[in-house]
Design an enzyme around this catalytic site. Structure first.
Site, PDB file in Angstrom:
ATOM      1  N   ARG A  51      50.637  81.723  49.944  1.00 26.31           N
ATOM      2  CA  ARG A  51      51.873  82.213  49.355  1.00 26.31           C
ATOM      3  C   ARG A  51      51.893  83.742  49.291  1.00 26.31           C
ATOM      4  O   ARG A  51      52.925  84.363  49.461  1.00 26.31           O
ATOM      5  CB  ARG A  51      52.023  81.629  47.951  1.00 26.31           C
ATOM      6  CG  ARG A  51      53.476  81.551  47.548  1.00 26.31           C
ATOM      7  CD  ARG A  51      53.671  80.635  46.417  1.00 26.31           C
ATOM      8  NE  ARG A  51      52.815  81.045  45.314  1.00 26.31           N
ATOM      9  CZ  ARG A  51      52.926  80.568  44.084  1.00 26.31           C
ATOM     10  NH1 ARG A  51      53.827  79.668  43.818  1.00 26.31           N
ATOM     11  NH2 ARG A  51      52.127  80.964  43.132  1.00 26.31           N
ATOM     12  N   LYS A 150      38.148  68.068  49.760  1.00 20.32           N
ATOM     13  CA  LYS A 150      38.063  67.408  48.474  1.00 20.32           C
ATOM     14  C   LYS A 150      38.572  68.355  47.383  1.00 20.32           C
ATOM     15  O   LYS A 150      38.579  69.547  47.635  1.00 20.32           O
ATOM     16  CB  LYS A 150      36.631  66.963  48.193  1.00 20.32           C
ATOM     17  CG  LYS A 150      35.641  68.134  48.070  1.00 20.32           C
ATOM     18  CD  LYS A 150      34.284  67.655  47.744  1.00 20.32           C
ATOM     19  CE  LYS A 150      34.050  67.631  46.263  1.00 20.32           C
ATOM     20  NZ  LYS A 150      33.725  68.957  45.701  1.00 20.32           N
ATOM     21  N   ASP A 179      33.633  66.096  54.078  1.00 17.74           N
ATOM     22  CA  ASP A 179      32.596  66.143  53.043  1.00 17.74           C
ATOM     23  C   ASP A 179      31.523  67.011  53.667  1.00 17.74           C
ATOM     24  O   ASP A 179      30.799  66.564  54.576  1.00 17.74           O
ATOM     25  CB  ASP A 179      32.041  64.746  52.747  1.00 17.74           C
ATOM     26  CG  ASP A 179      30.999  64.806  51.636  1.00 17.74           C
ATOM     27  OD1 ASP A 179      30.133  65.698  51.690  1.00 17.74           O
ATOM     28  OD2 ASP A 179      31.052  63.987  50.714  1.00 17.74           O
ATOM     29  N   HIS A 180      31.407  68.245  53.214  1.00 20.89           N
ATOM     30  CA  HIS A 180      30.589  69.173  53.996  1.00 20.89           C
ATOM     31  C   HIS A 180      29.111  68.787  53.999  1.00 20.89           C
ATOM     32  O   HIS A 180      28.370  69.226  54.863  1.00 20.89           O
ATOM     33  CB  HIS A 180      30.809  70.628  53.552  1.00 20.89           C
ATOM     34  CG  HIS A 180      30.118  71.013  52.281  1.00 20.89           C
ATOM     35  ND1 HIS A 180      30.606  70.684  51.049  1.00 20.89           N
ATOM     36  CD2 HIS A 180      28.969  71.695  52.054  1.00 20.89           C
ATOM     37  CE1 HIS A 180      29.779  71.161  50.123  1.00 20.89           C
ATOM     38  NE2 HIS A 180      28.782  71.784  50.703  1.00 20.89           N
ATOM     39  N   LYS A 184      25.644  69.010  57.155  1.00 17.03           N
ATOM     40  CA  LYS A 184      24.367  69.711  56.996  1.00 17.03           C
ATOM     41  C   LYS A 184      23.370  69.167  58.021  1.00 17.03           C
ATOM     42  O   LYS A 184      23.293  67.968  58.250  1.00 17.03           O
ATOM     43  CB  LYS A 184      23.834  69.526  55.565  1.00 17.03           C
ATOM     44  CG  LYS A 184      24.647  70.319  54.529  1.00 17.03           C
ATOM     45  CD  LYS A 184      24.030  70.235  53.158  1.00 17.03           C
ATOM     46  CE  LYS A 184      24.932  70.819  52.092  1.00 17.03           C
ATOM     47  NZ  LYS A 184      24.853  72.262  51.928  1.00 17.03           N
ATOM     48  N   GLU A 218      21.604  72.498  41.413  1.00 18.70           N
ATOM     49  CA  GLU A 218      22.103  73.854  41.659  1.00 18.70           C
ATOM     50  C   GLU A 218      21.679  74.762  40.509  1.00 18.70           C
ATOM     51  O   GLU A 218      21.542  74.310  39.374  1.00 18.70           O
ATOM     52  CB  GLU A 218      23.622  73.845  41.745  1.00 18.70           C
ATOM     53  CG  GLU A 218      24.156  72.993  42.877  1.00 18.70           C
ATOM     54  CD  GLU A 218      25.668  73.081  42.970  1.00 18.70           C
ATOM     55  OE1 GLU A 218      26.158  73.967  43.671  1.00 18.70           O
ATOM     56  OE2 GLU A 218      26.340  72.289  42.310  1.00 18.70           O
ATOM     57  N   ASP A 237      33.032  65.758  41.088  1.00 24.34           N
ATOM     58  CA  ASP A 237      32.838  66.900  41.979  1.00 24.34           C
ATOM     59  C   ASP A 237      31.725  66.660  43.008  1.00 24.34           C
ATOM     60  O   ASP A 237      31.811  67.119  44.138  1.00 24.34           O
ATOM     61  CB  ASP A 237      32.504  68.143  41.126  1.00 24.34           C
ATOM     62  CG  ASP A 237      32.397  69.408  41.953  1.00 24.34           C
ATOM     63  OD1 ASP A 237      33.333  69.690  42.725  1.00 24.34           O
ATOM     64  OD2 ASP A 237      31.380  70.129  41.830  1.00 24.34           O
ATOM     65  N   HIS A 242      29.548  63.696  47.770  1.00 21.32           N
ATOM     66  CA  HIS A 242      28.286  64.073  48.411  1.00 21.32           C
ATOM     67  C   HIS A 242      27.148  63.068  48.157  1.00 21.32           C
ATOM     68  O   HIS A 242      26.491  62.615  49.088  1.00 21.32           O
ATOM     69  CB  HIS A 242      27.833  65.458  47.943  1.00 21.32           C
ATOM     70  CG  HIS A 242      28.873  66.526  48.095  1.00 21.32           C
ATOM     71  ND1 HIS A 242      29.771  66.555  49.143  1.00 21.32           N
ATOM     72  CD2 HIS A 242      29.163  67.622  47.348  1.00 21.32           C
ATOM     73  CE1 HIS A 242      30.560  67.611  49.012  1.00 21.32           C
ATOM     74  NE2 HIS A 242      30.218  68.277  47.937  1.00 21.32           N
ATOM     75  N   LYS A 341      24.533  71.480  37.455  1.00 18.82           N
ATOM     76  CA  LYS A 341      24.628  72.936  37.556  1.00 18.82           C
ATOM     77  C   LYS A 341      23.630  73.562  36.587  1.00 18.82           C
ATOM     78  O   LYS A 341      23.252  72.936  35.602  1.00 18.82           O
ATOM     79  CB  LYS A 341      26.032  73.402  37.163  1.00 18.82           C
ATOM     80  CG  LYS A 341      27.136  72.700  37.934  1.00 18.82           C
ATOM     81  CD  LYS A 341      27.730  73.609  38.971  1.00 18.82           C
ATOM     82  CE  LYS A 341      28.818  72.931  39.771  1.00 18.82           C
ATOM     83  NZ  LYS A 341      28.769  73.224  41.197  1.00 18.82           N
TER      84      LYS A 341
END
Ligand code: BG6
Length: 491
Positions: A51, A150, A179-180, A184, A218, A237, A242, A341
């Protein structure tokens, strides 16, 4: 070792949400890497659409910063970067209004042969309006395809609504749900390990495997993403996509080939075989955590609630689950999943724990016999380790020791590990859906997740607090230890 590069056909990639975080951190750097490697044909183009008002040159400057910040390895790359930036242009398009759409149509002349890829890297509520608009402008035919990021919904019903909206504009064989984790390198290596070696398959079942652990830890907190994250939480998430995708690749039956539907059919069967976890079971078989202040990434960090600025949030930043796959191969083999996390270290790995030997011929002086483990490390230090018992070398009687057969990919191949998005973007250009999720997979995953969410919502229990920089709430340790097992924690 030089990676083999197969050039792809010419394409136009239109990135909706081009000025956003994903585009900046992942997509632009990944495209540049592929260009640098010589994979993009001369007339491949990338059109940024958002935008925000921006000129082509301003978008190029944005891309230069994004790539510069992520790749400072090669002094000789300046020319390649200029060549890449020349492929970029920018259009200000408002997903929900008229503005910009006629410009986009003008920028995409010609018929259906040229590959057009629409990347929906926007907020999910824009997926439907963008798809509708593209269809009404006649831009979805021929070789046009769409990449959907996602989150695809926040539960089964909303995922169906997103899928319906996208399906009204594109047929399933031209929808690429990313789905990254599937892009991998080591995740793909899991397929090589299982299906290109005869060694493992006879052992790959409940007779020989005691349990499986899947960890994605993480050190980062939620930081600037707190707004999105608070409406999602770790289960939506990370686990819905994943972790479950990794579980599928470990547990699926050998597909008949690498054809997209052959692989996805097998993954779907695993998702459909997951034993439901709802009601009381959800409180027994899952653990939710939320990080508090502590030490992470070399300094003191705030807790989640302070970062969010809302002291009442019950969103989980950690989840551990004991899952079971109710089928012949995996009956009674628990799959322990955990992700969070602000944990002690960044590590993603799959651990396949084998059963103990049925009878020990050794006595106590040889030391304990530890069951074999196959550890597939996704990041960092990608590689595979098979932990075995050996005799401690030298004289002094028979003493046993546990050591790994170690294949660390960086050492073994001395090559750069490409980012997952590099591989996945090129797969979309090639039209290869093997590493993308089919609609029924996404929906089957939500069908399993929804009862857990319902049970949490109905319970008075808040997520268990854990200090930043630790391994999560102690209840997650208890989840596995009360079964007589421990989480794998290695160097
Ligand atoms: C994303 C999640 O899908 O994956 C993020 O939304 C998470 O919360 C990220 O940080 C982890 O990806 P990676 O590749 O860094 O392990």
């Amino acid at each position: 070792m030089i990676a083999r590069v197969i050039p792809v056909d010419p394409f136009d990639l239109i990135v909706f949400g081009a000025t956003g975080d994903l585009s900046q951190r992942k997509l632009l750097p990944a495209l540049f890497e592929r260009d640098l490697a010589g994979q993009l044909p001369d007339d491949a183009r990338v059109i940024g659409a958002s935008r925000r008002r921006m000129s082509d040159d301003e978008f190029r400057a944005f891309a230069r910063d994004a790539i510069g910040a992520h790749d400072a390895r090669d002094a000789g790359r300046a020319a390649a970067l200029d060549r890449f930036l020349a492929r970029l242009s920018y259009l200000s398009v408002d997903a929900k209004e008229e503005a910009g759409w006629s410009d986009l149509k003008r920028a995409l002349p010609g018929g259906g042969d040229r590959i057009r890829i629409y990347y929906l890297a926007t907020a999910p509520d824009l997926f439907a309006p963008i798809c509708e608009r593209l269809k009404s402008l006649g831009l979805t035919g021929g070789a046009a395809r769409v990449i959907v990021e996602k989150p695809i919904g926040h539960d089964l019903a909303s995922a169906r609504a997103v899928n319906d909206a996208v399906s009204r504009a594109f047929p399933e064989e031209r929808i690429f749900r990313i789905d990254h984790y599937l892009g991998k390198e080591t995740v793909q290596n899991l397929m090589a390990l299982r299906f290109a070696n005869a060694l493992f398959e006879p052992l790959w079942n409940s007779a020989h495997i005691d349990h499986v652990q899947i960890t994605v830890a993480e050190t980062l907190g939620v930081e600037a993403r707190a707004g999105y994250y608070d409406s999602a939480g770790a289960l939506r998430d990370m686990a819905q996509n994943h972790l479950l995708q990794l579980l599928c690749l470990v547990a699926m039956e050998p597909p008949r080939s690498l054809a997209a539907d052959a692989v996805r059919d097998e993954k779907l069967k695993v998702l459909q075989s997951l034993a439901p976890i709802g009601g009381e079971d959800a409180l027994r078989l899952t653990v939710r955590g939320q990080y508090r202040a502590g030490a992470a990434e070399g300094g003191a960090v705030k807790g989640y609630l302070d970062e969010l600025g809302d002291l009442t949030s019950r969103t989980e930043t950690f989840v551990a689950i004991k899952a079971q796959i109710a089928n012949w191969r995996w009956a009674s083999v628990p799959f322990y999943l955990r992700t969070g996390k602000r944990l002690a270290s960044r590590v993603s790995e799959i651990v396949v724990g084998f059963r103990a030997v049925p009878h020990s011929i050794f006595n106590e002086s040889t030391g304990p016999l530890t069951p074999n483990q196959l550890v597939i490390r996704l990041q960092p230090n990608e590689g595979v380790r098979l932990w075995l018992m050996i005799k401690d070398p030298g004289p002094g009687g028979m003493r046993l020791r546990r050591i790994p057969l170690d294949m660390t990919f960086a050492e073994a191949f001395n090559t750069r590990q490409p980012d997952a998005y590099e591989r996945l973007l090129m797969d979309v250009v090639r039209g290869n859906q093997t590493l993308f999720m089919r609609r029924d997979e996404v929906e089957a995953a939500w069908s399993w997740i929804d009862p857990i969410l319902d049970a949490w919502r109905a319970s008075d229990e808040a997520p268990k607090p854990y200090a930043s920089g630790t391994s999560g709430p102690s209840a997650a340790i208890a989840l596995i230890e009360r079964d007589g097992r421990t989480w794998h924690d290695e160097d």
